[in-house]
Scaffold this active site. Sequence first.
Site, PDB file in Angstrom:
ATOM      1  CG  ASP A  23       9.584  -7.045  11.943  1.00  0.00           C
ATOM      2  OD1 ASP A  23       8.917  -7.944  12.492  1.00  0.00           O
ATOM      3  OD2 ASP A  23       9.193  -6.432  10.945  1.00  0.00           O
ATOM      4  CB  VAL A  60      10.627  -3.601  -3.830  1.00  0.00           C
ATOM      5  CG1 VAL A  60      12.131  -3.835  -3.837  1.00  0.00           C
ATOM      6  CG2 VAL A  60      10.158  -3.271  -2.428  1.00  0.00           C
ATOM      7  CB  ALA A 110      -0.922  -0.005   1.222  1.00  0.00           C
TER       8      ALA A 110
END
Length: 348
Positions: free
Chosen positions: A181, A78, A74
Amino acid sequence: MTPLQPPPAAGSAANRAVRPRRRPGLTLPLPQRDPSLAVPLPLPPSSAPPTYPSSVAQLDYSELERVSRIGSGAGGTVYKVLHRPTGKIYALKVIYGNHEDAVRNQMRREIQILGDVDNPNVVRCHNLIDHNGEIQVLLEYMDKGSLEGTHIPHEPSLSDLARQILCGLYYLHKRKIVHRDIKPSNLLINSRGIVKIADFGVSRVLAQTMDPCNSSVGTIAYMSPERINTDLNHGRYDGYAGDIWSSGVSILEFYLGKFPFAVGKGDWASLMCAICMSQPPEAPPSSSREFRDFIACCLQRDPSKRWTASQLLKHPFITLHAPQARGSNQVHQSHQLLPPARPHFSSA
């Protein structure tokens, strides 16, 4: 299972005072990203000039040719890009939206930090380009994409993958950089079988743009118990230990070929309860004793009992399958690490 005793280290869990019992309550906050977690390292003074590798420091946007789209979300897209003067391939993140000057400056400062990261198992962040109001980040290109959805039941291959992840984490942690992460979609691989850690989250904008699994729900699946429930560990969060938990969950998922918790990633409330209140997942009895113990060393509920990246690199599961341990004439089957051919949404 009770893990082996880690190699002796100053300040180890054995030398620490016994902690009081945890509070039994469990808080279940809504799964919203905390902006403070998007920048996991101290920033240099804003007046410090950016330092990029000389090979790309003077790169002109007009010299980049978009070859194909790697993935999109959104917030941006890339691309695989070709630098025509050198013939080198890069990944280019194009971030949509209008960003205030403060956000742009923050990105530049973070790129400066990540531009100094130089390790074989960490994706290189080369440059930031501000073109016609778009924020574009030039990254190292990994031609085989992410390891998400990869099944690796072959323990020597899994050991090699785990070793590479730990080498990257050891380097980052030694430099006081916490990833926060770690998950399969943020572990990339190239055709040479080299695994690299990606997506530190260059600003909260960059961290939320590309990966459709990088929603708060997807990220919660790999969070450690004490990060989800702040009542645990007396509200203290050790980012280094959190990275180890996330790595352990990811490595066990590779071995099993499925997410190791019994609940689905989409059911965030049940998932948080399972992570915080149930016993950590274990490797199956059919796996080797070394692998079972390795996973147990990663997935300790008490963060002070988790092994560090340095300690895990000395674990038998890693050392028994290390290249030097197998002998110089034995070639490792690195192709077994490669994910199945499919479209991917990797950032680099």
